[in-house]
Structures are given as C-alpha cells and as structure tokens.
Design an enzyme around this catalytic site. Structure first.
Site, PDB file in Angstrom:
ATOM      1  N   GLY A   1     -14.231  -4.224   0.894  1.00  0.00           N
ATOM      2  CA  GLY A   1     -15.582  -3.763   1.229  1.00  0.00           C
ATOM      3  C   GLY A   1     -16.059  -2.684   0.272  1.00  0.00           C
ATOM      4  O   GLY A   1     -17.206  -2.704  -0.192  1.00  0.00           O
TER       5      GLY A   1
ATOM      6  N   ARG B   1       0.827  -1.210   0.000  1.00  0.00           N
ATOM      7  CA  ARG B   1       0.000   0.000   0.000  1.00  0.00           C
ATOM      8  C   ARG B   1       0.863   1.262   0.000  1.00  0.00           C
ATOM      9  O   ARG B   1       0.465   2.279  -0.577  1.00  0.00           O
ATOM     10  CB  ARG B   1      -0.927   0.002   1.214  1.00  0.00           C
TER      11      ARG B   1
ATOM     12  N   GLY C   1      -9.518  -8.285  -0.588  1.00  0.00           N
ATOM     13  CA  GLY C   1      -9.547  -9.335   0.425  1.00  0.00           C
ATOM     14  C   GLY C   1      -8.790 -10.596   0.059  1.00  0.00           C
ATOM     15  O   GLY C   1      -7.683 -10.551  -0.475  1.00  0.00           O
TER      16      GLY C   1
END
Ligand code: AMP
Length: 403
Positions: free
Chosen positions: A378, A37, A355
């Site tokens: 999500g 990230r 995920g």
C-alpha cells in the site's frame, strides 16, 4: 524534501525508539511462518548497536483492535529476533505503562528492548496524543524503519514524532525511498510499468501518476476487464468494476494525450468456473464466451509483455497477471517475473512493489535477480501515486535539523 537518516546522526549512548515492521505471518499454532521481515530489520538494529545506540523496538502485529489478544503477541517475534541477532533482547509485555517501564529500566547496555504489540492499545491507530507521548518516553532519538506502515498516520508513525528533535529514517526505509524515488525522479528509459491484480479502483492513483512518467504501461489481471468493458467487449463473467468505467475512460484519454503506450491483453485464459476444476480455454479478448471468466493473460499477451519488458531499462511491477494462487492461472504472472529477472540480468533496473507480486517473485526464488523488492504494498502504491506518506513527512528534513 530529503529526510535525515539514521546514518546521519550520533547514536553513541542514546536510546533509540525504532518503529519496525514485525507484522509477520503466523500459523494457527502461533509459529512464525515467514521471518523475512525480522531478518530485514537486522541491518538497522545492528547498525544502531555498532554506533553505540540502544534500540527499543516497537511494531504492530495483526489487528487486535485495541485489546490484548494472546495469539497476536509479539513474544514469538522477540524470541526469533534474539536467535537471529548477536545480542539479548528483553521483551516488555506491554508497550506503555508500568510493565514497559520496568522492562526498559532493567535493560543492560548492549541489550535491545522489544515492546509488545502497539495495536493492543486503541491509541495506536487513533494516533492518540497521550498514547504517543507515553511511547515517546522510551527513547531519545526516533527511527522509522517500517516503510509498509508509513502511509498511515498512527501514534507510532506520526504522533510520537512530535516529541523528538531527531526523527530519522532507518536503513530499510532509506532503501525504499531511494529506490521508489528513483522511479519518479530520473528513470532510465524506456521505463515500463506492469500493473495487475484484482481491482482497478485500488490502482487508479498509481496508473494516473505513472502515465505521465512511463513510456509503456502494461495492464493485466482482473482489472484489465474493466478496460475491456469500456471498449465495449463482451467479458462474460469476468471480474469488472462497472462503477469505475468513467475513471478508466479518463485514464485511457490521459494515456492518449500523454502519448504513453497503454497495452491491454490481446488474449486471455478463460475458465467455465472460478477454480481449477472447470474447463479452460485460451481465447482472444474479442472471443470470451458468455458466462466464462478470464483468469490469466494468454500466451500471445505473455509474449508481447515479455518482449516489452526485455526492451526496458527501468521496470516497475505491481499486481499479478491472473489468479496466480491457482497453478492453472499462474503462467502469465510467472512469465512476467521471469522476464523481469532476465531484463535485470541484462542491466535494467527492476522494482517490484509489494503484495502478491512479491509473493510470486519469492515463490520462484527470483528475488536476488530483481533490483529492489519493496516491502510495502500500500505504501509503495501511494508513494508512486505521488501522495506524501505521513510517516515520512513526519521525519526531520536534512536541511533544517542540527545533528
Ligand atoms: P491486488 O491485491 O489488487 O494486487 O490483487 C491480487 C489478487 O488479484 C490476487 O489474489 C489474484 O488472484 C487476483 N486476480 C488477478 N487476476 C484476476 C482475475 N483475472 N480475476 C480475478 N482475480 C484476479
């Protein structure tokens, strides 16, 4: 409504308050175990700097629940960012208040600012207007590059935007919206969605919305067993959500009326226990022994799903086909990952949504053979369920904003 991007605005000499996703996995010793990230954020950070802007970065890490928790400090992330980027990063030991002010006032041109964990203040998740106002003072332009938190209305994703005329998406956010948006807008056909994972209840919205749009939907993982229960099959001790059987009935009805092919597993790998030390068998879904549990799709289903994927021109995948964390039950998931990579090699557009499916793709080192690997589990599911994401809604519309 199309949103304004960081690519559309003049950044020269401006302080740019940017929401990034530095919620990285940390070891118990406090080291970063996966810096994907941080690396991913570099493109927007460098873009802002190249255009003469000064990035001030804010993020959350873990769930400190409104308190300063040393093990959830973003300092290691700031250090890693400084190593990876070409310029110095100045770390502020708080994200608001005097300490933040002093650190940011001391910034030299060319340096980036990095604020401490947003969630060490309760105002972040509460979307508290005062906390949002305090954050807003640090920048003249607001950029949101944290797609993974865009489905949450927090101070740094929604509240803060009230105070900016220019509220724009970052390059990562652009990529997510473009790729996921293309699935809903005008996908090349056949369009196949593969959905798995533990529970059907967490994916009802996305299944329902995609049923109108895809040609085939392939269901695997634990959630397939609730479908089997609806069909009256004996599912042994497999995972099931009996209180969602009516919703599953509705989904099956919707698939029928929209003439969408909904494929369920034909065979499964069952185990006498939940774990790798039990006895395992491959059985047809009509032959699940009493007390046994289905933990992966079987070879016949794997072939069926892989063939369907091979014929697709657009593919979306979310959720493992089995308990892939255990090698004994990872075969189905791994085969789907390989089928997607092969289809992409043949020209299909493939998107993996967050995920565990992303973890599987990464474990198998297939990410560069997938068209787009979404960072937001999500958020991508809510987007594909047709819901609007508050963090995206809050950005400036292209048409309404003077640049
Ligand atoms: P989700 O977060 O809903 O995508 O679910 C991911 C989890 O589902 C993973 O941890 C898998 O181990 C689990 N899972 C997949 N298939 C099964 C299954 N047949 N039985 C129990 N858990 C499963």
């Amino acid at each position: 409504m199309k949103k304004l991007s960081v690519q559309d605005v003049d950044l020269q000499g401006r302080r740019v308050l940017m929401r990034v996703d530095f919620n990285v996995p940390m070891s118990s010793a406090g080291g970063i175990t996966d810096d994907t990230r941080i690396r991913a954020s570099l493109s927007t950070i460098e873009f802002i700097r190249a255009r003469g802007g000064q990035p001030i970065l804010m993020s959350h890490l873990g769930r400190p629940k409104g308190k300063r928790v040393p093990s959830m400090s973003l300092r290691p992330v700031a250090d890693r960012l400084a190593e990876l980027s070409s310029t110095p990063v100045r770390f502020a030991v708080d994200c608001v208040g005097e300490e933040a002010r002093m650190a940011l006032e001391a910034l030299h041109p060319g340096e980036s600012g990095r604020l401490e964990n947003l969630r060490s203040h309760a105002g972040e998740t509460a979307n508290d207007p005062e906390f949002a106002r305090e954050l807003a003072q640090w920048g003249e332009i607001y950029v949101n590059d944290a797609f993974g938190t865009a489905h949450r209305a927090h101070a740094s994703t929604v509240g803060v935007t009230e105070y900016f005329d220019l509220r724009v998406s970052g390059l990562l956010m652009d990529k997510e919206l473009e790729n996921l948006g293309s699935l809903l807008a005008d996908p090349a056909r056949p369009f196949v969605a593969i959905l798995g994972g533990a529970k059907v209840s967490t994916k009802i919205g996305v299944i329902s919305n995609l049923l109108d749009r895809v040609d085939s939907i392939l269901i695997g993982g634990g959630m397939a067993f609730t479908f089997f229960a609806v069909h009256g099959l004996e599912i042994g001790a497999s995972m099931v959500e009996r209180d969602h059987m009516d919703t599953v009935r509705e989904l099956l009805q919707k698939a029928k009326s929209s003439r969408t092919e909904l494929l369920l597993p034909q065979d499964v790998v069952v185990s006498s226990t939940f774990g790798e030390d039990g006895e395992t068998r491959e059985v047809l879904v009509t032959d699940i022994p009493e007390g046994w549990q289905g933990l992966d799709i079987g070879p016949r289903t794997t072939r069926l799903f892989s063939d369907t994927i091979a014929g697709a021109r657009t593919i979306f995948w979310n959720g493992p086909m089995g308990v892939f964390e255990m090698p004994t039950f990872a075969r189905g998931t791994r085969a789907i990952a390989r089928a997607m990579a092969r289809a992409t090699d043949q020209g299909a557009r493939s998107i993996v949504g967050g995920g565990d499916s992303v973890a599987a793709i990464n474990q198998m080192e297939l990410a560069d053979r997938i068209s787009h690997v979404s960072t937001g589990g999500g958020a991508s599911l809510e987007f594909l369920a047709g819901k609007s994401l508050p963090g995206v809604e809050a950005l400036s519309d292209v048409s309404s904003t003077p640049v």
